[in-house]
Design a protein around this motif. Structure first.
Motif: not given
Length: 447
Positions: A386-387, A389-390, A410, A412-414, A419
């Motif tokens: 996840v991180n 990818s972000y 979700d 893709n949260s900033d 995340r």
């Protein structure tokens, strides 16, 4: 605190006040809460989550689902009995507002039904496994980029807070989560505080925490509507419990004390002669000796004593609640109801034996060890993917991992906290078997 506010029928998104006397008696709002919990996918997954014995193949050992159903039944009885006495003491609640004893029962039953809905796979060891990933495992690297309370949410991952997230969080087409009444949400929240400060007092309501930072505003809105008494210092959010939360807790305490003990007996982990003696000590004043001696097998004898014990403790909890109702409404009752029980010694004897013979049995410990490895691996792989990818540095493997995660998640949260919490939340929703399947896929054992 006052009962008029505490019994609020309001739901997320309501613009007009819901009045009790305007309710459809065939579809009462508090009873709708029960329906919404029992038909939720999160509740159904409890059928494959550990209560005492992880991944048990026997048909008489409780899962989180059967435990939750039993707690809701006990909670309904507690609520109705207390409701009847509260209405006798405060008759305007019925004469002016239209509340009935069954309303109290429906609130407590609904909250009790949902009380374990946020528990991760592998029981309480699952909570600890998630927390230790961030506290001392590879998740510790995220600490520097999180606020103290955000990091504490992860280090002490709490099933109660995760449950509050499940029943209140909004997503497309499901605004307000399950949209339960505020009265039920209040009764559900046994620990109405945030994760820090940790155990600031000996008050039972401060023992754990009840909501993540992501649901902080939702809980403050709930507390305001219900008129919960503030106990925080301004910098930290904490409140006195909703009075009916004491009944939800009592229902849970009664069931895990008596029924987990029964599981241990049926599994042969606790010897019958010891077990029956412990239960008889609890129900000595109500046992029908002639009927008891007519029962010819262990299962029937234990079942009879279990029923008497539960009834005894229900009546005891109701009496304690009503004796202390004023203190409870003032937010000054600081222990669980059964801590004041005349049967406290007998209860403690049963719990002590369960810990020794059941919770610390080799079967339980072996499965918990496996559970730690499963959850640690899932968290490591998912948080990394996840991180990465972000940050735009996802590998092909990371991309494949993300394709296996649900689209509604979700990721893709900033906010790094969001995340990470969303990954933990996803893992927590897995059943024991699903978690093992995911682990085997990651380890390449699916072929």
């Amino acid at each position: 605190m006052n009962w008029e506010q505490l019994l609020s029928l309001k739901r997320f998104g309501d613009t007009n006040k819901r009045l009790r006397q305007e309710q459809d008696e065939t579809r009462l709002g508090f009873e709708v809460d029960y329906d919404r919990v029992i038909f939720s996918s999160e509740f159904r997954s409890l059928q494959d989550k550990t209560q005492v014995i992880p991944l048990s193949q026997t048909d008489f050992v409780h899962t989180r689902l059967t435990h939750s159903l039993e707690v809701s039944v006990v909670g309904r009885s507690l609520g109705r009995k207390v409701g009847q006495k509260v209405l006798e003491k405060h008759p305007h609640l019925q004469k002016v507002h239209g509340y009935l004893p069954n309303d109290f029962g429906a609130i407590v039953a609904s909250a009790a039904l949902a009380h374990d809905i946020g528990n991760p796979p592998f029981g309480h060891s699952g909570e600890k496994a998630i927390g230790e990933f961030f506290k001392s495992g590879k998740g510790k690297l995220y600490k520097a980029n999180l606020l103290d309370k955000e990091y504490q949410d992860l280090c002490d991952f709490e099933g109660n807070a995760n449950g509050f997230k499940i029943v209140t969080q909004s997503r497309a087409g499901r605004e307000g989560g399950l949209r339960l009444s505020y009265a039920t949400l209040g009764a559900f929240t046994k620990y109405p505080k945030e994760s820090l400060p940790k155990k600031p007092t000996k008050n039972i309501a401060d023992k754990k925490y009840g909501f993540f930072q992501s649901e902080k505003e939702a809980f403050q809105d709930l507390a305001k509507e219900l008129g919960l008494k503030k106990t925080g210092d301004g910098q930290h959010i904490s409140y006195a419990r909703h009075p009916l939360a004491f009944l939800v807790e009592a229902a849970d305490d009664i069931c895990y004390t008596i029924i987990d003990f029964e599981d241990g007996i049926n599994l042969g982990l606790i010897e019958e002669e010891y077990a029956l003696e412990y239960l008889i000590n609890l129900v000595r004043h109500s046992i029908n000796t002639k009927k008891y001696h007519q029962l010819t097998n262990t299962k029937d004898r234990v079942s009879y004593l279990r029923a008497l014990a539960i009834n005894t403790l229900i009546n005891e909890a109701v009496e304690i609640f009503m004796k202390n109702e004023e203190l409870i409404l003032e937010g000054k009752f600081n222990i669980s109801l059964l801590d004041k029980s005349q049967y406290e010694a007998q209860i403690n004897d049963i719990i002590k034996l369960s810990i020794e013979k059941v919770y610390q049995s080799k079967e339980v410990i072996d499965k918990e060890i496996a559970g730690y490895q499963v959850l640690n691996t899932l968290l490591e792989i998912y948080t990394k993917a996840v991180n990465n990818s972000y940050q735009g540095v996802a590998s092909n493997y990371d991309t494949l991992i993300l394709k296996g995660l649900p689209a509604i998640l979700d990721l893709n949260s900033d906010s790094l906290y969001q995340r990470l919490l969303n990954v933990c939340h996803y893992v927590s929703l897995l059943s024991d078997s699903q978690a093992i399947i995911q682990y085997k896929k990651i380890r390449g054992f699916s072929f």
